[in-house]
Design a protein around this motif. Structure first.
Motif, PDB file in Angstrom:
ATOM      1  N   LEU A 112      10.569  43.175  34.525  1.00 47.62           N
ATOM      2  CA  LEU A 112       9.301  42.459  34.345  1.00 47.62           C
ATOM      3  C   LEU A 112       8.128  43.156  35.044  1.00 47.62           C
ATOM      4  CD1 LEU A 112      10.256  38.683  34.526  1.00 47.62           C
ATOM      5  CD2 LEU A 112       9.296  39.923  32.580  1.00 47.62           C
ATOM      6  N   PHE A 113       8.374  44.418  35.457  1.00 43.39           N
ATOM      7  CA  PHE A 113       7.306  45.109  36.177  1.00 43.39           C
ATOM      8  C   PHE A 113       5.965  45.096  35.417  1.00 43.39           C
ATOM      9  CE2 PHE A 113       4.662  48.831  36.882  1.00 43.39           C
ATOM     10  CZ  PHE A 113       4.388  48.689  38.237  1.00 43.39           C
ATOM     11  N   PRO A 114       5.929  45.384  34.105  1.00 39.74           N
ATOM     12  CA  PRO A 114       4.633  45.409  33.411  1.00 39.74           C
ATOM     13  C   PRO A 114       3.849  44.100  33.554  1.00 39.74           C
ATOM     14  CG  PRO A 114       6.296  46.410  32.044  1.00 39.74           C
ATOM     15  CD  PRO A 114       7.027  45.790  33.217  1.00 39.74           C
ATOM     16  N   LEU A 115       4.566  42.961  33.543  1.00 43.63           N
ATOM     17  CA  LEU A 115       3.873  41.681  33.695  1.00 43.63           C
ATOM     18  C   LEU A 115       3.272  41.573  35.096  1.00 43.63           C
ATOM     19  CD1 LEU A 115       3.092  38.891  32.618  1.00 43.63           C
ATOM     20  CD2 LEU A 115       5.305  38.036  33.401  1.00 43.63           C
ATOM     21  N   PHE A 116       4.100  41.891  36.091  1.00 46.01           N
ATOM     22  CA  PHE A 116       3.600  41.880  37.464  1.00 46.01           C
ATOM     23  C   PHE A 116       2.414  42.825  37.626  1.00 46.01           C
ATOM     24  CE2 PHE A 116       3.842  44.634  41.271  1.00 46.01           C
ATOM     25  CZ  PHE A 116       3.333  43.755  42.207  1.00 46.01           C
ATOM     26  N   ASN A 117       2.566  44.028  37.057  1.00 45.60           N
ATOM     27  CA  ASN A 117       1.499  45.030  37.173  1.00 45.60           C
ATOM     28  C   ASN A 117       0.207  44.548  36.511  1.00 45.60           C
ATOM     29  OD1 ASN A 117       0.567  47.510  38.093  1.00 45.60           O
ATOM     30  ND2 ASN A 117       0.907  48.484  36.090  1.00 45.60           N
ATOM     31  N   SER A 118       0.328  43.955  35.321  1.00 45.45           N
ATOM     32  CA  SER A 118      -0.850  43.438  34.617  1.00 45.45           C
ATOM     33  C   SER A 118      -1.545  42.367  35.449  1.00 45.45           C
ATOM     34  CB  SER A 118      -0.439  42.831  33.274  1.00 45.45           C
ATOM     35  OG  SER A 118      -0.377  43.827  32.295  1.00 45.45           O
ATOM     36  N   ILE A 155     -11.950  33.633  30.699  1.00 44.91           N
ATOM     37  CA  ILE A 155     -12.008  34.520  29.540  1.00 44.91           C
ATOM     38  C   ILE A 155     -11.906  35.980  30.000  1.00 44.91           C
ATOM     39  CG2 ILE A 155     -13.487  35.345  27.656  1.00 44.91           C
ATOM     40  CD1 ILE A 155     -14.549  32.455  27.470  1.00 44.91           C
ATOM     41  N   ALA A 156     -12.601  36.296  31.096  1.00 44.34           N
ATOM     42  CA  ALA A 156     -12.542  37.653  31.631  1.00 44.34           C
ATOM     43  C   ALA A 156     -11.105  38.003  32.019  1.00 44.34           C
ATOM     44  CB  ALA A 156     -13.458  37.775  32.850  1.00 44.34           C
ATOM     45  N   PHE A 157     -10.414  37.040  32.606  1.00 41.23           N
ATOM     46  CA  PHE A 157      -9.028  37.259  33.026  1.00 41.23           C
ATOM     47  C   PHE A 157      -8.128  37.503  31.821  1.00 41.23           C
ATOM     48  CE2 PHE A 157      -5.058  36.584  35.205  1.00 41.23           C
ATOM     49  CZ  PHE A 157      -5.326  36.980  36.506  1.00 41.23           C
ATOM     50  N   ALA A 158      -8.307  36.678  30.791  1.00 37.96           N
ATOM     51  CA  ALA A 158      -7.500  36.833  29.579  1.00 37.96           C
ATOM     52  C   ALA A 158      -7.776  38.188  28.925  1.00 37.96           C
ATOM     53  CB  ALA A 158      -7.823  35.704  28.604  1.00 37.96           C
ATOM     54  N   ARG A 159      -9.060  38.532  28.862  1.00 36.69           N
ATOM     55  CA  ARG A 159      -9.449  39.810  28.269  1.00 36.69           C
ATOM     56  C   ARG A 159      -8.863  40.971  29.096  1.00 36.69           C
ATOM     57  NH1 ARG A 159      -9.985  43.789  26.583  1.00 36.69           N
ATOM     58  NH2 ARG A 159     -11.649  44.934  25.534  1.00 36.69           N
ATOM     59  N   GLY A 160      -8.887  40.819  30.406  1.00 36.07           N
ATOM     60  CA  GLY A 160      -8.379  41.864  31.304  1.00 36.07           C
ATOM     61  C   GLY A 160      -6.879  42.062  31.161  1.00 36.07           C
ATOM     62  N   LEU A 161      -6.146  40.950  31.046  1.00 33.61           N
ATOM     63  CA  LEU A 161      -4.692  41.046  30.897  1.00 33.61           C
ATOM     64  C   LEU A 161      -4.311  41.804  29.642  1.00 33.61           C
ATOM     65  CD1 LEU A 161      -2.945  37.675  31.784  1.00 33.61           C
ATOM     66  CD2 LEU A 161      -2.671  39.891  32.877  1.00 33.61           C
ATOM     67  N   GLY A 162      -5.090  41.641  28.590  1.00 35.12           N
ATOM     68  CA  GLY A 162      -4.758  42.266  27.314  1.00 35.12           C
ATOM     69  C   GLY A 162      -5.394  43.618  27.127  1.00 35.12           C
ATOM     70  N   GLU A 163      -6.113  44.096  28.150  1.00 33.62           N
ATOM     71  CA  GLU A 163      -6.844  45.351  28.021  1.00 33.62           C
ATOM     72  C   GLU A 163      -5.882  46.488  27.667  1.00 33.62           C
ATOM     73  OE1 GLU A 163      -9.537  47.765  27.453  1.00 33.62           O
ATOM     74  OE2 GLU A 163      -8.084  48.536  28.895  1.00 33.62           O
ATOM     75  N   TYR A 164      -6.217  47.230  26.606  1.00 38.59           N
ATOM     76  CA  TYR A 164      -5.344  48.322  26.219  1.00 38.59           C
ATOM     77  C   TYR A 164      -6.063  49.678  26.197  1.00 38.59           C
ATOM     78  CZ  TYR A 164      -2.445  51.453  23.534  1.00 38.59           C
ATOM     79  OH  TYR A 164      -1.716  52.533  23.141  1.00 38.59           O
TER      80      TYR A 164
END
Lengths: 220, 343
Positions: free
Chosen positions: A3-9, A150-159
């Motif tokens: 689950l590292f990617p989730l923690f990292n995000s 919204i900023a948080f949601a946008r940040g989590l999905g940033e690609y």
């Protein structure tokens, strides 16, 4: 399952949004009292990450922070540290992408705020600091919190910017959104699907939070 | 004592005021957009004049030449905003405490008793009625013992049935205040009841301060006459001591000095039937015809003009019982003492 990617995000986004939160509110408050022309210029500058393709933001970060970049070379020279291709490079990217969301909602909330309340505070002898922290911010909190979510949601999905400045290094820079792309590219559809489901779950949580926050206020 | 001599230039509007307000209540009267509120804001320090000087009780608050501009926080002026500007995120008690200079907790209780809001101390502004909000805002102002009070249309946001009671309370309060009070309003009755002196404002300029009896009885300008409720104002032509009023079809001799007089006015309730007037008091009289009649709550309003002409209609108001008596009367009269000669 790793689950590292989730923690990292979550780590990247939490740090990035914290910076964007303070800077965005500060920028919004500062812009309010500027003369019209300068206000327009600042406003454009502060909002532009919202409309630019994230890869362009990533490009600029690389130009600045890569070991051969303008600031990056200095940082390497003085501290022997490279910033790019590290998880914190993603934090820089996400902070820049998230900034306009907080800046714009905060500015909107400040502009709609009854200026008489600020003036009343001044005639009552309250300091500007008190007025900002105890009157302006508490009364604008609904708008600012919504913008932050919204900023948080946008940040989590940033690609886009993230993959440019931090790449995909398993266990080091992998995030939830870069994981989806990575696993798809290496034909691990099961893993890609797994990370898609995690993304969906996180998004649902955010939608619920946003809707709860947007409920009509009891107190006006 | 407040001395305020300032000008401020904005897009399409310029403010030039020169006011010297003594102790007691001074009304700033003017139509909306005449610069009343801007004047208050400049005195409070929340707007900056382009130039001039403001002095309160010997302290210079603003002086463009000496580059003095005290921040509003240091001016110690109590400003009651039109909508009271209570902080919505704070309870009544917290609101009052923001005004207190030394944060003695009991001050909120003491003021709450004085302003009859003890049972509301724990409530938020949104839970208060208009009157309670006003009392809370006043308590908050008085918590800081201001050197001057400025009230910006304090009753504009209230229902009319609440106004009178609150007005009596406020009247008591400002009479005992014993420091200058500036009162902005365009409600002439309110101003007459509450204030001692009146400054008329028009188009960003002010007329010299006058005591209220004089301003109401003998307004000097068209603006003052209009604001104090005079409904009939028309141009006049002056030749020596003769005043002729073509719009009404009358001419009379005045015993007053007629410098700069360009208009005459008469209040709607000062017109009388000729039959009840003393001949020596009459300035002008004529046989009238009724153009239109409007029945108001307690009065009858007649729009009249000289019989057989097409002149400007004059508004004439009388109690309803007098309207019946008028059936037998054909002539009306303007008395010398009632004709306003206006600049």
């Amino acid at each position: 399952m790793d689950l590292f990617p989730l923690f990292n995000s979550l780590r990247i986004t939490a740090i990035a949004v914290s910076f964007a939160f303070v800077l965005g509110i500060f920028a919004a408050y500062s812009v309010l009292r500027l003369p019209r022309l300068i206000k327009g210029i600042c406003d454009t500058l502060f909002t532009i990450p919202l409309v630019l393709p994230p890869t362009v933001v990533g490009y600029f970060i690389l130009v600045w922070l890569s070991p051969t970049g303008v600031a990056g070379s200095k940082i390497f020279e003085w501290f022997s540290v490279t910033i790019t291709m590290r998880w914190y490079a993603a934090a820089v990217a996400v902070a820049i992408i998230a900034f306009p969301f907080i800046y714009r909602t905060a500015r909107g909330a400040f502009e709609n705020f009854d200026q008489n309340l600020l003036d009343a505070g001044r005639t009552l002898g309250l300091s500007e600091k008190y007025i900002f922290f105890r009157i302006l911010l508490p009364n604008c909190k609904h708008g600012i919190i919504a913008g932050t979510v919204i900023a948080f949601a946008r940040g989590l999905g940033e690609y886009g910017a993230t993959s440019m400045v931090a790449g995909y290094i398993s266990g080091k820079t992998a995030t939830v959104s870069t994981s989806v792309a990575y696993f798809w590219q290496i034909n691990r559809e099961d893993m890609a699907f797994y990370w898609v489901m995690i993304n969906l779950a996180v998004s649902v949580v955010f939608m619920v939070v946003i809707n709860v926050l947007n409920k009509p206020k009891v107190r006006s | 004592m407040l001395l305020c001599n300032i000008s401020k230039h904005l897009d399409g509007f310029s403010l030039n005021v020169d006011i010297a307000a003594k102790l007691g209540v001074t009304a700033l009267m003017g139509a909306s957009g005449s610069g009343k509120s801007m004047t208050l804001r400049c005195i409070a320090g929340i707007s900056k004049p382009s130039s001039g000087r403001i002095e309160l009780g010997g302290t210079v608050l603003f002086d463009s030449e000496k580059k003095i501009n005290l921040p509003p926080q240091k001016r110690n002026i109590g400003f009651l905003f039109q909508d009271y500007a209570l902080f919505p995120n704070m309870t009544v008690r917290q609101n009052i405490m923001t005004g207190a200079k030394n944060k003695v907790a009991t001050i909120a209780e003491e003021l709450a008793v004085k302003f009859h809001i003890t049972q509301h101390l724990h409530k938020y502004p949104a839970e208060l009625s208009g009157g309670e909000k006003q009392r809370c805002a006043l308590a908050r102002i008085f918590a800081g013992s201001p050197d001057m009070l400025m009230l910006d249309e304090p009753f504009a946001a209230l229902d009319s049935h609440l106004r009178f009671e609150l007005e009596m309370e406020l009247s008591e309060l400002i009479k005992r205040f014993n420091k200058p009070v500036l009162y902005v309003s365009h409600n002439r009755s309110e101003v007459y009841r509450l204030c001692d002196n009146i400054v008329i404002m028009d188009g960003g300029k002010n007329e010299p301060l006058g005591d209220k009896q004089t301003v109401f009885k003998k307004p000097a300008t068209v603006q003052a006459a209009r604001l104090t409720g005079c409904k009939n104002i028309v141009p006049a032509i002056i030749a020596g001591t003769r005043v002729s009023v073509p719009d009404w079809g009358i001419e009379f001799k005045s015993c007053e000095v007629l410098n700069d007089i360009h208009y005459v006015g008469i209040r709607a309730n000062n017109i009388i039937q000729k039959s009840i007037a003393k001949t020596s008091d009459i300035a002008a009289d004529f046989e009238f015809e009724i153009v239109k009649e409007i029945e108001d709550t307690f009065t009858s309003i007649l729009m009249v003009r000289k019989r057989g002409t097409n002149l400007c209609a004059i508004r004439w108001e009388m109690p309803k019982k007098d309207r019946a008596a008028l059936l037998h009367s054909k002539d009306l009269a303007f008395l010398h003492e009632h004709i306003l000669l206006l600049k």
